[in-house]
Design a protein around this motif. Structure first.
Motif, mmCIF file in Angstrom:
data_model
loop_
_atom_site.group_PDB
_atom_site.id
_atom_site.type_symbol
_atom_site.label_atom_id
_atom_site.label_comp_id
_atom_site.label_asym_id
_atom_site.label_seq_id
_atom_site.Cartn_x
_atom_site.Cartn_y
_atom_site.Cartn_z
ATOM 1 N N ASN A 406 0.840 -1.198 0.000
ATOM 2 C CA ASN A 406 0.000 0.000 0.000
ATOM 3 C C ASN A 406 0.875 1.249 0.000
ATOM 4 O O ASN A 406 2.101 1.179 0.126
ATOM 5 C CB ASN A 406 -0.936 -0.010 1.211
ATOM 6 N N ILE A 407 0.227 2.387 -0.129
ATOM 7 C CA ILE A 407 0.952 3.650 -0.293
ATOM 8 C C ILE A 407 1.345 4.240 1.058
ATOM 9 O O ILE A 407 0.529 4.297 1.982
ATOM 10 C CB ILE A 407 0.092 4.658 -1.087
ATOM 11 N N VAL A 408 2.612 4.663 1.171
ATOM 12 C CA VAL A 408 3.094 5.371 2.358
ATOM 13 C C VAL A 408 3.556 6.752 1.926
ATOM 14 O O VAL A 408 4.411 6.881 1.045
ATOM 15 C CB VAL A 408 4.254 4.623 3.034
ATOM 16 N N ILE A 409 2.961 7.778 2.546
ATOM 17 C CA ILE A 409 3.337 9.160 2.250
ATOM 18 C C ILE A 409 3.824 9.808 3.541
ATOM 19 O O ILE A 409 3.146 9.762 4.568
ATOM 20 C CB ILE A 409 2.152 9.983 1.705
ATOM 21 N N ILE A 410 5.027 10.382 3.491
ATOM 22 C CA ILE A 410 5.497 11.203 4.609
ATOM 23 C C ILE A 410 5.563 12.636 4.102
ATOM 24 O O ILE A 410 6.171 12.918 3.063
ATOM 25 C CB ILE A 410 6.887 10.745 5.096
ATOM 26 N N TYR A 411 4.899 13.531 4.824
ATOM 27 C CA TYR A 411 4.842 14.913 4.357
ATOM 28 C C TYR A 411 4.928 15.869 5.540
ATOM 29 O O TYR A 411 4.673 15.482 6.697
ATOM 30 C CB TYR A 411 3.561 15.169 3.552
ATOM 31 N N LYS A 412 5.318 17.088 5.234
ATOM 32 C CA LYS A 412 5.418 18.123 6.259
ATOM 33 C C LYS A 412 5.001 19.450 5.638
ATOM 34 O O LYS A 412 5.417 19.779 4.526
ATOM 35 C CB LYS A 412 6.850 18.215 6.797
ATOM 36 N N ASN A 413 4.165 20.189 6.367
ATOM 37 C CA ASN A 413 3.639 21.475 5.882
ATOM 38 C C ASN A 413 2.998 21.334 4.506
ATOM 39 O O ASN A 413 3.140 22.194 3.629
ATOM 40 C CB ASN A 413 4.762 22.532 5.837
ATOM 41 N N GLY A 414 2.281 20.236 4.307
ATOM 42 C CA GLY A 414 1.550 20.033 3.055
ATOM 43 C C GLY A 414 2.395 19.572 1.888
ATOM 44 O O GLY A 414 1.868 19.342 0.794
ATOM 45 N N LYS A 415 3.707 19.362 2.087
ATOM 46 C CA LYS A 415 4.585 18.979 0.997
ATOM 47 C C LYS A 415 5.154 17.577 1.248
ATOM 48 O O LYS A 415 5.624 17.287 2.344
ATOM 49 C CB LYS A 415 5.747 19.975 0.850
ATOM 50 N N PRO A 416 5.100 16.714 0.220
ATOM 51 C CA PRO A 416 5.612 15.354 0.394
ATOM 52 C C PRO A 416 7.126 15.331 0.520
ATOM 53 O O PRO A 416 7.823 16.063 -0.177
ATOM 54 C CB PRO A 416 5.154 14.646 -0.879
ATOM 55 N N ILE A 417 7.624 14.497 1.446
ATOM 56 C CA ILE A 417 9.073 14.352 1.608
ATOM 57 C C ILE A 417 9.511 12.904 1.411
ATOM 58 O O ILE A 417 10.701 12.613 1.327
ATOM 59 C CB ILE A 417 9.551 14.866 2.989
ATOM 60 N N TYR A 418 8.532 11.988 1.312
ATOM 61 C CA TYR A 418 8.880 10.595 1.045
ATOM 62 C C TYR A 418 7.671 9.858 0.493
ATOM 63 O O TYR A 418 6.539 10.050 0.937
ATOM 64 C CB TYR A 418 9.340 9.886 2.317
ATOM 65 N N LEU A 419 7.923 9.014 -0.510
ATOM 66 C CA LEU A 419 6.936 8.080 -1.043
ATOM 67 C C LEU A 419 7.593 6.712 -1.130
ATOM 68 O O LEU A 419 8.725 6.598 -1.605
ATOM 69 C CB LEU A 419 6.465 8.499 -2.440
ATOM 70 N N ASN A 420 6.918 5.695 -0.659
ATOM 71 C CA ASN A 420 7.470 4.356 -0.849
ATOM 72 C C ASN A 420 7.248 3.924 -2.300
ATOM 73 O O ASN A 420 6.542 4.614 -3.066
ATOM 74 C CB ASN A 420 6.845 3.373 0.149
ATOM 75 N N PRO A 421 7.846 2.829 -2.775
ATOM 76 C CA PRO A 421 7.718 2.431 -4.181
ATOM 77 C C PRO A 421 6.280 2.324 -4.665
ATOM 78 O O PRO A 421 5.975 2.721 -5.795
ATOM 79 C CB PRO A 421 8.428 1.072 -4.204
ATOM 80 N N ALA A 422 5.374 1.816 -3.822
ATOM 81 C CA ALA A 422 3.966 1.723 -4.228
ATOM 82 C C ALA A 422 3.389 3.109 -4.474
ATOM 83 O O ALA A 422 2.607 3.330 -5.416
ATOM 84 C CB ALA A 422 3.163 0.985 -3.154
ATOM 85 N N GLY A 423 3.786 4.076 -3.630
ATOM 86 C CA GLY A 423 3.309 5.446 -3.806
ATOM 87 C C GLY A 423 3.894 6.111 -5.042
ATOM 88 O O GLY A 423 3.225 6.855 -5.751
ATOM 89 N N GLU A 424 5.174 5.826 -5.294
ATOM 90 C CA GLU A 424 5.824 6.397 -6.485
ATOM 91 C C GLU A 424 5.156 5.908 -7.761
ATOM 92 O O GLU A 424 4.940 6.680 -8.706
ATOM 93 C CB GLU A 424 7.307 6.038 -6.478
ATOM 94 N N ASP A 425 4.792 4.629 -7.799
ATOM 95 C CA ASP A 425 4.125 4.082 -8.985
ATOM 96 C C ASP A 425 2.741 4.719 -9.180
ATOM 97 O O ASP A 425 2.355 5.060 -10.302
ATOM 98 C CB ASP A 425 3.978 2.565 -8.844
ATOM 99 N N PHE A 426 2.014 4.903 -8.125
ATOM 100 C CA PHE A 426 0.639 5.415 -8.245
ATOM 101 C C PHE A 426 0.619 6.890 -8.647
ATOM 102 O O PHE A 426 -0.219 7.313 -9.452
ATOM 103 C CB PHE A 426 -0.090 5.234 -6.904
ATOM 104 N N PHE A 427 1.540 7.683 -8.067
ATOM 105 C CA PHE A 427 1.536 9.124 -8.317
ATOM 106 C C PHE A 427 2.580 9.544 -9.367
ATOM 107 O O PHE A 427 2.945 10.719 -9.439
ATOM 108 C CB PHE A 427 1.794 9.894 -7.010
ATOM 109 N N TYR A 428 3.025 8.607 -10.165
ATOM 110 C CA TYR A 428 4.038 8.924 -11.176
ATOM 111 C C TYR A 428 3.505 9.986 -12.138
ATOM 112 O O TYR A 428 2.447 9.843 -12.749
ATOM 113 C CB TYR A 428 4.409 7.655 -11.945
ATOM 114 N N ASN A 429 4.245 11.115 -12.247
ATOM 115 C CA ASN A 429 3.837 12.250 -13.098
ATOM 116 C C ASN A 429 2.482 12.828 -12.687
ATOM 117 O O ASN A 429 1.733 13.327 -13.522
ATOM 118 C CB ASN A 429 3.791 11.845 -14.579
ATOM 119 N N LYS A 430 2.147 12.731 -11.427
ATOM 120 C CA LYS A 430 0.861 13.250 -10.939
ATOM 121 C C LYS A 430 1.095 14.078 -9.677
ATOM 122 O O LYS A 430 0.468 13.880 -8.640
ATOM 123 C CB LYS A 430 -0.108 12.103 -10.630
ATOM 124 N N GLU A 431 2.020 15.039 -9.749
ATOM 125 C CA GLU A 431 2.362 15.860 -8.590
ATOM 126 C C GLU A 431 1.159 16.636 -8.068
ATOM 127 O O GLU A 431 0.936 16.749 -6.857
ATOM 128 C CB GLU A 431 3.499 16.839 -8.939
#
Length: 542
Positions: A406-431
């Motif tokens: 599943n997707i893991v997102i680490i973010y701070k102040n509304g901005k992403p600072i880490y995506l695990n591989p599952a998250g990178e695949d899902f949000f690829y070119n979808k900033e």
């Protein structure tokens, strides 16, 4: 070698406090078990005193005292006896009632030892170390054999006293009571039973004897002269009447080790009084702990004054001819381990270069190298290294996150600072979509619906904050398939409900038709029955 220090494994919580405090590291942690290595232990008792879970104890001999009951035997009571018991003279009566033909102070043996110490010093310039404390010579023999030439070559006061008593009172069994666990090993060849004050207190309690109701009894003469001060700091030196400039009192195993390591630099002519316990024997591992050292010292001095008033013969050590000499020999284990093997274990613990060898001591060993050697010898586990364990747990945690489906997102102040591989695949070119999702998460929307190119995705959201305000972690658990199945099930339920409603309506119409037909049939039957009844009544009237 007889086992004297025991481990209650069910109570041991693997906190390593015993190992951190053991001055010779004679404790093994391996495969879920922790125990003392008997032939390496010096019996200082530190591991027992520091264990917060009371997982360490020593062999108790309380039951063995029963075998002497009612038979003649001799008792030797260490000078600290008067610091442990509130009614020491009544305890002496208790022992005599058990059958002791003499209850004498071990200080008699101390006087004899001091006499030999003084003769040993005369005409000598060489520094020597007292050997009244068995922990001291155990430490020397097992770990610092280079100091053996400095050890006073005499038996301890306990053993000397046992020899004296058997010569003076008769060849009866000798029972010794003191504050020290190490005496149990030291007295194996001379004393028939060595017990601690704790054991004696337990025995008295078990006997259901009210000590306060007993009469007082004084120790059996002959009495000591100055040996009663042996258990207090500087007590041995005070019996030697030497110049204070040449006397050194060293207490605590760690301090004794420092002296042993530097003995050659001390020069000549020193008398080193060494005791493994701070404050002397009145602070031994098996003496009461609810009283401070100063109070115990005060008790010793108070009873000394009281005993001086007791009439009776005093010991004359110069007239006593006993062979009290003993030899000390090296028992040190020589272990040679190839350097490459040590380096291999260090590398396995993540210490592939000297900069990573923190030597923090958290595991209980002074250096990472010492720890690696302990691992090789089977005395320690690599997981006892806190930095190794953290790295191991972190690597496992990272692997879990990397492989998390599943997707893991680490973010701070509304901005992403880490995506695990599952998250990178899902949000690829979808900033932009990722920013939108983070906004939706912060708004508290749950479950989260995402539409991409006509496809609908559904996620259950779980969030938590990182420590020290370092951001947020959002876990997006994909429930799309579950959502689709739920929608299909709801659709099926709706269609089924509609069909059931239609069927019920049809059944109701059929029931109404049947009811109508039944109504007509009953009315016709009723009319015919009325006519038949009329005919019958007419026939009856004829």
């Amino acid at each position: 070698m007889k086992k004297l220090i025991l481990t209650q494994e069910i109570s041991c919580q693997y906190c390593y406090k015993c190992l951190r405090n053991c001055p010779v590291k004679s404790i093994m942690f391996n495969r879920g078990k922790s125990y003392v290595i008997d032939d390496e232990c010096i019996l200082c008792g530190v591991c027992i005193e520091v264990c917060p879970q009371r997982a360490r104890t020593y062999v108790r001999s309380t039951h063995l005292l029963d075998s002497f009951k009612g038979k003649p035997f001799l008792v030797s009571i260490a000078p600290s006896f008067f610091a442990h018991f509130d009614e020491p003279f009544k305890v002496i009566t208790f022992l005599k009632n058990l059958g002791a033909v003499a209850v004498q102070e071990t200080a008699v043996g101390a006087d004899i030892v001091s006499h030999h110490y003084k003769k040993f010093i005369e005409g000598r310039k060489k520094t020597f170390i007292t050997t009244a404390c068995p922990v001291v010579f155990e430490l020397a023999e097992k770990y610092y054999p280079e100091v053996i030439p400095y050890l006073a070559p005499f038996l301890s006061p306990m053993n000397v006293h046992a020899i004296f008593m058997k010569n003076y009172f008769g060849d009866f069994p000798v029972v010794y009571f003191g504050p020290c666990i190490a005496k149990k090993r030291d007295g194996e060849d001379y004393v028939d039973l060595a017990m601690t004050y704790e054991e004696l207190s337990s025995y008295i309690e078990r006997s259901n004897v009210n000590i306060e109701e007993l009469e007082e009894s004084f120790p059996t003469p002959p009495y000591p002269q100055r040996g009663r001060v042996y258990p207090v700091s500087g007590g041995i030196n005070s019996t030697l009447e030497g110049s204070w400039e040449n006397y050194l009192v060293v207490e605590g195993v760690e301090n004794i080790i420092r002296v042993f390591e530097n003995i050659s630099s001390y020069g000549e002519g020193f008398v080193i009084e060494a005791s493994s316990c701070f404050g002397g024997c009145i602070n031994g591992p098996a003496i009461r702990k609810d009283m401070g050292i100063l109070e115990k010292r005060r008790r010793i001095l108070s009873y000394m004054e009281k005993l001086r008033e007791v009439e009776g013969e005093s010991i004359k050590p110069q007239l006593i001819d006993l062979d009290i000499k003993r030899n000390f020999s090296s028992q040190k284990k020589i272990i040679e381990i190839p350097e490459e093997r040590i380096r291999k274990v260090l590398r396995e613990m993540g210490k592939d270069n000297p900069k990573k060898e923190l030597n923090c001591g958290a595991c209980g060993y002074p250096t990472c190298r010492d720890k690696a050697i302990a691992v090789i010898l089977g005395k320690a586990e690599k997981e006892m290294c806190i930095t190794y364990l953290i790295d191991k747990v972190s690597s496992v945690s990272n692997a879990i996150i990397e492989e998390f489906p599943n997707i893991v997102i680490i973010y701070k102040n509304g901005k992403p600072i880490y995506l695990n591989p599952a998250g990178e695949d899902f949000f690829y070119n979808k900033e932009a979509l990722l920013d939108f999702v983070i906004e939706e998460i912060d708004s508290g929307k749950n479950p989260l619906e995402i539409s991409i190119d006509g496809d609908e995705y559904y996620f259950f959201v779980k969030t938590f904050n990182l420590p020290d305000d370092n951001g947020k972690v959002a876990l997006l658990l994909d429930i799309t398939n579950e959502k689709k199945r739920e929608d299909e099930l709801n659709k099926l339920k709706k269609e089924s409900a509609e069909k059931i409603e239609e069927l019920i309506n049809r059944q109701m119409l059929l029931a109404q038709e049947i009811a109508s037909l039944l109504g007509e049939s009953i009315a016709e039957t009723k009319s015919q029955f009325a006519q038949f009844r009329k005919v019958l009544e007419e026939d009856a009237n004829l």
